[in-house]
Design a protein around this motif. Structure first.
Motif, PDB file in Angstrom:
ATOM      1  N   SER A 171       0.838  -1.207   0.000  1.00 56.31           N
ATOM      2  CA  SER A 171       0.000   0.000   0.000  1.00 56.31           C
ATOM      3  C   SER A 171       0.867   1.248   0.000  1.00 56.31           C
ATOM      4  N   THR A 172       0.367   2.299  -0.656  1.00 59.93           N
ATOM      5  CA  THR A 172       1.083   3.582  -0.606  1.00 59.93           C
ATOM      6  C   THR A 172       0.987   4.116   0.821  1.00 59.93           C
ATOM      7  N   LYS A 173       2.159   4.492   1.372  1.00 58.28           N
ATOM      8  CA  LYS A 173       2.116   5.041   2.740  1.00 58.28           C
ATOM      9  C   LYS A 173       1.771   6.516   2.670  1.00 58.28           C
ATOM     10  N   GLU A 182      -6.106  15.151  -7.989  1.00 56.65           N
ATOM     11  CA  GLU A 182      -4.964  16.045  -7.827  1.00 56.65           C
ATOM     12  C   GLU A 182      -3.889  15.315  -7.022  1.00 56.65           C
ATOM     13  N   PRO A 183      -2.607  15.615  -7.295  1.00 61.49           N
ATOM     14  CA  PRO A 183      -1.538  14.871  -6.626  1.00 61.49           C
ATOM     15  C   PRO A 183      -1.577  15.052  -5.114  1.00 61.49           C
ATOM     16  N   LYS A 236       6.923  12.149  -1.513  1.00 63.53           N
ATOM     17  CA  LYS A 236       6.777  12.043  -2.963  1.00 63.53           C
ATOM     18  C   LYS A 236       5.374  12.500  -3.386  1.00 63.53           C
ATOM     19  N   LEU A 237       5.265  13.180  -4.544  1.00 62.82           N
ATOM     20  CA  LEU A 237       3.931  13.549  -5.048  1.00 62.82           C
ATOM     21  C   LEU A 237       3.423  12.438  -5.960  1.00 62.82           C
ATOM     22  N   VAL A 238       2.193  11.949  -5.718  1.00 60.20           N
ATOM     23  CA  VAL A 238       1.659  10.862  -6.561  1.00 60.20           C
ATOM     24  C   VAL A 238       0.270  11.235  -7.077  1.00 60.20           C
TER      25      VAL A 238
END
Ligand code: HEM
Length: 557
Positions: A47-49, A406-407, A414-416
């Motif tokens: 999972s993205t933290k 939107e990021p 980090k921008l995702v």
């Protein structure tokens, strides 16, 4: 007589037996813990933290704090401001929940409801306790089948036919209030909430099941009594702990706390009524094949499905459960409207003017839908501000990638523009928070301002990106979107049109009285600082409708 003394062999055997039981317990616990650890580690890795508020309790996460907050929606909104439109909130025993406030992410989530995103064991337990294993409890193909079957009962044509029933209920309430006024001196007490509940119960009874509960005629019903008493059951510290740990140990939710016992009582009383109604209708329809084929009422469709071998067959348990879902779903929608209109007398007067100018007769279903813009605006503003279900949480049944509008910055900075969620992740959509978010609806988002609906071109920015009925999440979206939406809208409009045309309302202590949320089965209004759920409204002498009346206090309990 003396008890028999066990022989050595018997002692050894019993020790072996108890050893085996202990062994089994230890081995199962270790296996359970290991499996949990493997799953949690996998979830963490896949999972993205995300960023989010810091944890304050390993055992309860932020659950206790959220539970104690009057307006969780405002807390979610504050976190969205700090951490972005998707973030992580610590939950019980070191777990996390991903909170989605991003419209694109929410649309993606709802489109995959019942297959990729499913009810948690905790929600399923609660739903099963109250309504049994029917539409609300089901997922995937079973949900699709049950929903397809009920859909014709909620078509525009069906609701057009039911509009007369909505008016009948509203007029019964009006006549009863008139009688109370006539027989009283200068002031009387009416419990607004229970009157609105009576309207809803009688309406769903007649329109769905051809049964008059008679609540508006003063008949007592166990369903109504039990439902009302839900509001008075406070969550004890132990019940709260069970509730917060329920996502990890679902069996805790089966333990007999006062809420669980009341939920069972509600379920039993709804089941009893449903069984009687079903038996009666089955008997009436026996031998009448034509009637059975053509009856598109809720109960007609249910009985047809029970006897059909076809694709859309329902088991008897499902039929009974559907009836319980509808008895519950049809409950109470109008109290908030009366309160907000009493806090804003200008809006109330403007609404009355539109209704009186429109015609003296009751608007038809189509007129309610399209010829009364201010009534429509008031109803949608109430639905925006007071969604009865404030948030939902689901579990990811498989790994997924959720796109963002939107990021967002992750925990590592980090921008995702998308996030990964692993199988088993808990996902929350805070509908109330998004409906009332200033970032979505502007600086006046918390205010009751029906005018915003008069020109929908005025709904811009993030609010416009929200997919759902008129950019609201009140009825949610996707496969589980409220089936009774058209029913609820038409009923609320019809009832309000009768009440506002005939009565004028004011809060007992004036328009600035602070009204807050209290928790019953669903959130309810109550006057800040007062016990119970009373919100007394003053019913005024109203020259516009040329009526001379005394003062009537309406009380919400
Ligand atoms: C203002 C009033 C109402 C609101 C805001 C509302 C909102 C909702 C919401 C949010 C859900 C989704 C629940 C979930 O997924 O956990 C839902 C489901 C449902 N509602 Fe409503 N509801 C309202 C009135 C009604 C009425 C009057 C009926 C029927 C007469 C009804 C019938 C249903 C049914 C059958 C479902 C289950 C749909 C499914 O699982 O596929 N609702 N409603």
């Amino acid at each position: 007589m003396f008890p028999a003394i066990p022989t050595d062999g018997q002692v050894i055997l019993s020790q072996l037996k108890s050893l085996r039981a202990v062994d089994i317990l230890v081995v199962s616990s270790v296996t359970w813990a290991l499996l949990k650890l493997i799953r949690t580690t996998r979830r963490h890795l896949k999972s993205t933290k995300l960023r989010g508020p810091p944890n304050q309790s390993f055992v309860f996460g932020l659950g206790k704090i959220l539970q104690a907050t009057e307006d969780r929606g405002a807390v979610y909104e504050q976190w969205a401001r700090e951490y972005g439109l998707v973030y992580m909130v610590p939950s019980a025993l070191g777990g996390t929940r991903v909170v989605l406030c991003d419209p694109k992410a929410i649309a993606h989530f709802y489109a995959r409801e019942t297959y990729t995103y499913i009810l948690s064991p905790l929600s399923r337990n609660l739903i099963e306790t109250i309504t049994g294993r029917g539409l609300l409890w089901s997922q995937g193909d079973s949900h699709k089948r049950q929903r397809k079957l009920l859909t014709p009962a909620f078509s525009n044509a069906a609701i057009r036919r039911l509009t007369a029933v909505f008016y009948d209920s509203a007029y019964k309430a009006k006549t009863a209030w008139d009688n109370i006024l006539e027989s009283s001196s200068d002031s009387s007490i009416i419990e607004v909430q229970s009157w609105m509940n009576h309207i809803s119960l009688d309406t769903i009874g007649i329109s769905g099941f051809s049964h008059d509960f008679g609540a508006l005629d003063g008949k007592r019903s166990t369903v109504a009594d039990v439902f009302a008493s839900f509001g008075n059951v406070k969550l004890s510290p132990l019940a709260l702990a069970f509730f917060l740990l329920g996502p990890i140990f679902p069996f805790l939710m089966k333990l007999p706390t006062s809420r669980v016992l009341l939920a069972r009582k509600l379920s039993e009383s709804m089941a009893q009524i449903s069984e009687v109604l079903l038996a009666r209708t089955r008997q009436e329809k026996e031998g009448d094949m034509n009637g059975r084929q053509e009856d598109k009422s809720i109960i007609g469709l249910l009985i047809k499905a029970e006897t059909d071998d076809a694709e859309l067959h329902l088991t008897q348990e499902e039929v009974l459960s559907q009836m319980r879902v509808l008895l519950l779903a049809g409950y109470e929608t109008t109290s908030w409207a009366l309160i907000n209109l009493s806090q804003d007398l200008e809006t109330q007067a403007r609404l009355r003017e539109e209704l009186l100018q429109f015609s003296n007769t009751d608007p038809t279903y189509d007129q309610l839908n399209s010829s009364l813009p201010y009534l429509d605006a008031v109803v949608h503003e109430i639905l925006r501000l007071h969604p009865p279900i404030p948030e939902i949480t689901r579990i990811a049944a498989e790994d997924d990638v959720i796109p963002l509008s939107e990021p967002v910055q992750t925990a590592s900075g980090k921008l995702v523009d998308h996030i990964s969620v692993a199988k088993g992740a808990m996902i929350t959509v805070p509908m109330r928070s998004i409906n009332r978010s200033e970032a979505f609806w502007g600086a006046d988002a918390k205010q009751f301002k029906p005018e915003r609906w008069l020109d929908e071109a005025g709904i811009t920015g993030k609010a416009k990106e929200v997919q759902g009925h008129r950019h609201l999440l009140t009825f949610v979206d996707g496969p589980r979107t409220c089936l009774g939406k058209g029913f609820a809208l038409a009923e609320t409009k019809a009832v309000l049109s009768v009440l506002i045309r005939n009565f004028a309302f004011e809060l007992r202590d004036g328009p600035d009285t602070k009204v807050e949320l209290a928790r019953g089965v669903l959130p309810r209004p109550k006057i800040a600082g007062e016990a119970g759920y009373e919100v007394p409204l003053k019913y005024l002498s109203d020259s516009t409708s040329r009526r001379e009346v005394g003062h009537l206090y309406l009380v919400i309990r």
